[in-house]
Design an enzyme around this catalytic site. Structure first.
Site, PDB file in Angstrom:
ATOM      1  N   LYS A 184       0.721  -1.257  -0.021  1.00 48.91           N
ATOM      2  CA  LYS A 184      -0.002  -0.041   0.050  1.00 48.91           C
ATOM      3  C   LYS A 184       0.838   1.296  -0.145  1.00 48.91           C
ATOM      4  CE  LYS A 184      -1.589   2.883   3.060  1.00 48.91           C
ATOM      5  NZ  LYS A 184      -1.545   4.173   1.956  1.00 48.91           N
ATOM      6  N   GLY A 237       6.448   5.189   8.693  1.00 50.79           N
ATOM      7  CA  GLY A 237       5.552   6.366   8.546  1.00 50.79           C
ATOM      8  C   GLY A 237       5.589   7.056   9.874  1.00 50.79           C
ATOM      9  N   SER A 238       4.746   7.901   9.956  1.00 51.03           N
ATOM     10  CA  SER A 238       4.831   8.615  11.407  1.00 51.03           C
ATOM     11  C   SER A 238       4.495   7.884  12.533  1.00 51.03           C
ATOM     12  CB  SER A 238       3.750   9.759  11.294  1.00 51.03           C
ATOM     13  OG  SER A 238       2.363   9.176  11.379  1.00 51.03           O
ATOM     14  N   GLU A 259       8.940   1.192  11.521  1.00 51.71           N
ATOM     15  CA  GLU A 259      10.170   2.159  11.436  1.00 51.71           C
ATOM     16  C   GLU A 259       9.578   3.715  11.225  1.00 51.71           C
ATOM     17  OE1 GLU A 259      12.444   4.778  10.576  1.00 51.71           O
ATOM     18  OE2 GLU A 259      12.091   4.171   8.390  1.00 51.71           O
ATOM     19  N   CYS A 293      13.062  10.584   8.067  1.00 45.19           N
ATOM     20  CA  CYS A 293      13.108  10.153   9.333  1.00 45.19           C
ATOM     21  C   CYS A 293      14.471  10.336  10.019  1.00 45.19           C
ATOM     22  CB  CYS A 293      12.630   8.785   9.611  1.00 45.19           C
ATOM     23  SG  CYS A 293      13.420   7.558   8.617  1.00 45.19           S
ATOM     24  N   GLU A 387       9.329  16.719  15.631  1.00 39.14           N
ATOM     25  CA  GLU A 387      10.105  16.448  14.476  1.00 39.14           C
ATOM     26  C   GLU A 387       9.708  17.318  13.454  1.00 39.14           C
ATOM     27  OE1 GLU A 387      10.833  12.193  11.646  1.00 39.14           O
ATOM     28  OE2 GLU A 387       8.930  12.587  12.886  1.00 39.14           O
TER      29      GLU A 387
END
Length: 487
Positions: A184, A237-238, A259, A293, A387
């Site tokens: 996805k 992702g976040s 991650e 990231c 972040e």
């Protein structure tokens, strides 16, 4: 887009408005227009997978899982070899899609392609690893064996910032080890993170039903995480989205590899090569507009050299042109969306209101945000804690190594860091005190390698890793078998 072999690749007539599930098919979730961040021009129209599309794809992936798992390692390797060759041959078109869809400069596209190729090559090696071991039997003359078997159906959910790389990082080892995959990609980059991947593996001769590409929003991701046929989720992702994915997957006791984000520090000691450290800092904070990231979110610099370091960082920032990434000489393109641009501006503006000082940059023009250096940053400010995911370098001074460690560790994240000193043993000793999953000496914070376990501590991940031999643990599970000896 680019022309390969005398025609545009990939042929939009095949995939416009569709999802990939045993060929291109109409999506029940409708369609979405893909827009170029730099110009606002439409690039493509892709299909959006509804939960019903996910359910159908997962059931099919589960049905063919045993066949793909039973394929010989050499058969799976042959597919990966052909996919690697296809990516090399199509690199011109792939680069253009990455540039136009993500807003990255051509060098960013080249990096993703090179890293994707490395992931495929490393997966080829993983497929040929010994599958298990012979154990000491519990009875004389008996047999005791343990070996790795595929997890089954793996759901891979990827972000928009490095869509090709993050797809290949999970997809290549998962396929090499005998799993089937639901991919996805993020709806902001569904072509470079999904359509291109489907086309490359179709050209490589991957059997039907082994890979399904299902672009979509959060509802699609939730459906992938929840589906009863999906045995594992690999999510990049976040942290907020990762928590939700873990919660949903946890209901089914699925394996989850997360991650997530980072608030990463570059620590510069007083004996560092200041110019080299500033160059590494500039790359780490400003590369791909800081949308990584592993970007440097803090520059923790000894007070004796902070002025020299900051001056060098400002000089480097001012030398980086901002504009359409397809224009020659441009170093930074646009950030990915209005939402992201507004987030960067909010963090910078709130930090300035709290007492931080903008030394360069700090004012956006639409989606274009210039390289920005902030000093007088303290722990009360959003630029210290949040972040940013933008081209912003907050500089924080320190006096002692203990203080540097305290500042760098003052975060719930724990992804990566860098330490600069002319004494590698000294830098290494300090590095051991930082709570991060990755650490780099006299280098950038933003590094990736196909043969290295990638991941973080704290809310940067769930301590699982993919990459290198860690992918063996991530995408397989142990099976133990015994047999009695002669009666």
């Amino acid at each position: 887009m680019s022309v390969d072999g005398g025609r545009t690749w990939p042929d939009a007539a095949e995939w416009t408005g569709k999802i990939y599930s045993e060929g291109w098919r109409t999506a029940e979730g409708g369609t979405r227009r893909v827009v170029e961040p730099a110009t606002g021009e439409p690039l493509a129209e892709v299909g959006l997978a509804a939960p019903s599309d996910v359910e159908r794809a997962a059931a099919r992936a589960a049905r063919v899982a045993s066949e793909w798992a039973a394929a010989t390692a050499s058969d799976r390797v042959d597919v990966l070899i052909r996919a690697e060759r296809a990516l090399r041959e199509r690199s011109g078109s792939v680069r253009e899609w990455i540039v136009r869809e993500t807003g990255g400069v051509p060098a960013k596209g080249d990096y993703e392609i090179a890293a994707g190729l490395a992931q495929l090559r490393h997966a080829i090696g993983i497929a040929s690893q010994p599958p298990g071991e012979v154990l000491v039997p519990q009875v004389p003359g008996g047999t005791s064996l343990a070996w790795r078997v595929p997890v089954g159906v793996v759901g891979v959910i990827t972000p928009w910032n490095a869509p090709l790389l993050f797809a290949m990082r999970a997809l290549a080892p998962a396929l090499a080890l005998g799993n089937t995959v639901l991919l996805k990609p993020d709806p902001l980059t569904p072509v470079s993170g999904g359509v291109l991947v489907a086309q490359l593996f179709a050209e490589a001769g991957l059997p039907g039903g082994v890979l399904h590409v299902l672009p979509g929003d959060a509802a699609t991701g939730r459906a992938v995480a929840a589906d009863r046929h999906v045995a594992m989720i690999s999510f990049t992702g976040s942290t907020g989205a990762g928590r939700e994915v873990a919660r949903i997957a946890g209901e089914g006791l699925k394996r989850v590899s997360l991650e997530l984000g980072g608030k990463n520090s570059i620590v510069v000691l007083e004996d560092a090569d200041v110019e080299a450290a500033a160059a590494a800092g500039a790359i780490s904070s400003f590369g791909y507009q800081g949308q990584a990231c592993v970007a440097a979110g803090r520059h923790v610099v000894h007070a004796d050299v902070v002025e020299e370091y900051t001056e060098a960082l400002v000089r480097l920032a001012k030398a980086l042109p901002v504009g359409d990434p397809r224009d020659e000489g441009v170093a930074l393109g646009p950030v990915i969306s209005e939402r992201q641009a507004a987030r960067i501006a909010r963090i910078v503006d709130a930090s300035v209101d709290a007492g931080a000082r903008v030394l360069t940059g700090g004012t956006r023009a639409g989606l274009f945000y210039p390289p920005t250096v902030l000093d007088r940053v303290d722990r009360s400010m959003p630029a210290f804690h949040e972040e940013i995911f933008g081209p912003v370098a907050p500089v924080v001074p320190f006096r002692s190594e203990d203080e540097a460690v305290e500042i760098a560790n003052d975060t719930a994240y724990g992804l990566t860091a860098a330490v600069h000193s002319r004494s590698v043993p000294r830098a290494s000793t300090l590095a051991q005190r930082l709570r991060t999953g990755m650490i780099h000496i006299n280098d950038v914070s933003a590094k990736d390698a196909a043969n290295a376990p990638f991941g973080g501590m704290g809310i940067s991940g769930n301590t699982s890793r993919i990459g290198g031999t860690a992918s063996l643990e991530a995408f397989t599970q142990w099976r133990w078998m015994t047999a009695p000896g002669p009666s």
